[in-house]
Design a protein around this motif. Structure first.
Motif, mmCIF file in Angstrom:
data_model
loop_
_atom_site.group_PDB
_atom_site.id
_atom_site.type_symbol
_atom_site.label_atom_id
_atom_site.label_comp_id
_atom_site.label_asym_id
_atom_site.label_seq_id
_atom_site.Cartn_x
_atom_site.Cartn_y
_atom_site.Cartn_z
ATOM 1 N N LYS A 142 0.842 -1.190 0.000
ATOM 2 C CA LYS A 142 0.000 0.000 0.000
ATOM 3 C C LYS A 142 0.875 1.236 0.000
ATOM 4 O O LYS A 142 1.867 1.320 0.729
ATOM 5 C CB LYS A 142 -0.910 0.009 1.234
ATOM 6 N N ASP B 169 -4.191 1.679 -6.507
ATOM 7 C CA ASP B 169 -3.932 1.890 -5.082
ATOM 8 C C ASP B 169 -4.551 3.203 -4.582
ATOM 9 O O ASP B 169 -5.208 3.238 -3.545
ATOM 10 C CB ASP B 169 -2.426 1.899 -4.839
ATOM 11 N N GLY C 214 -3.176 5.736 -3.193
ATOM 12 C CA GLY C 214 -2.509 6.413 -2.082
ATOM 13 C C GLY C 214 -1.746 7.657 -2.492
ATOM 14 O O GLY C 214 -1.751 8.662 -1.781
#
Length: 238
Positions: free
Chosen positions: A48, A76, A78
């Motif tokens: 992550k 993802d 992020g």
């Protein structure tokens, strides 16, 4: 107690073939010299991507690595959340291309969607740009305005209306031979030079820290770094 500054180095197995990991080492060292507590996280595909970082770093890679990286980062989310929260980003070479809206790969110039962090598009250029590059940082004056590095890219990048040039080329190719180098949108900076670029241009490292923290830093006096920079600028001007 010193403030912790979180730095994330993204996908070194994919975007780390030109020594751009050195940019993370430079940021770490300069944070410590400025009195901060650096925290470095290295993420690989499958990990992550932390969305609470202050600074994100992306480096260079090959075509297939670019595709894998951009798809993983989009899935993802992020990095995008981190940017929305105010983080700064340095994207170098392949990292710069995938930070744009689209880029092409392969002999058929297949168009791949980018991260959309910069309003730029990259396509295969007629010739490969290889060699020393010297450019003047837009909006900067004095010795710190000179950006030096080594470019090695087959892609040509063109800026859209939502991006501004990072620098103006004096020696080398830059984006596409149009006199511009790199692109800037808010706290996101894309650029082609390796070196690694932050080792050659410490003012840029401090600028990324300043963007992330929304504060000015006091100048650092490091004679050994000044001498290294002098040598590289002289070499680029030959």
């Amino acid at each position: 107690m010193a403030r912790t500054v979180h730095v994330v180095l993204i996908y070194q197995s994919l975007l780390g073939i030109y020594g751009d990991r050195g940019n993370a080492l430079v940021i770490e060292r300069r944070l410590a010299w400025h009195g901060f507590e650096p925290r470095l996280t290295i993420v690989e595909p499958g990990d992550k991507v932390p969305d609470d970082a202050d600074i994100y770093l992306l480096g260079g890679g090959e075509d297939s690595a670019q595709i894998t990286a951009v798809r993983a980062l989009i899935a993802d989310g992020g990095l995008h959340r981190g940017v929305e929260r105010g983080a700064s980003v340095l994207a170098v070479c392949a990292g710069y291309q995938i930070a744009g809206t689209t880029f092409t790969v392969g002999d058929r110039d297949t168009v791949i969607d980018g991260l959309g962090l910069l309003d730029v598009t990259s396509t295969r250029g007629p010739t490969r740009a290889v060699g020393e590059i010297l450019a003047r940082w837009e909006g900067r004056t004095g010795d710190d305005a000179w950006i030096s590095g080594f470019e090695n890219h087959g892609g040509h990048t063109r800026l859209g209306p939502g991006a501004k040039p990072f620098a103006r080329v004096e020696v080398g190719v830059g984006n596409c031979g149009d006199g511009t180098e790199g692109a800037v949108n808010g706290k996101v900076i894309g650029t082609y030079p390796h070196g690694p670029i932050l080792a050659r241009n410490p003012a840029l490292a401090d600028h990324l820290i300043e963007l992330a923290l929304d504060r000015k830093l006091k100048p650092l006096v490091r004679p050994e770094i000044t001498e290294l920079r002098r040598q590289r600028l002289r070499a680029a001007r030959r």
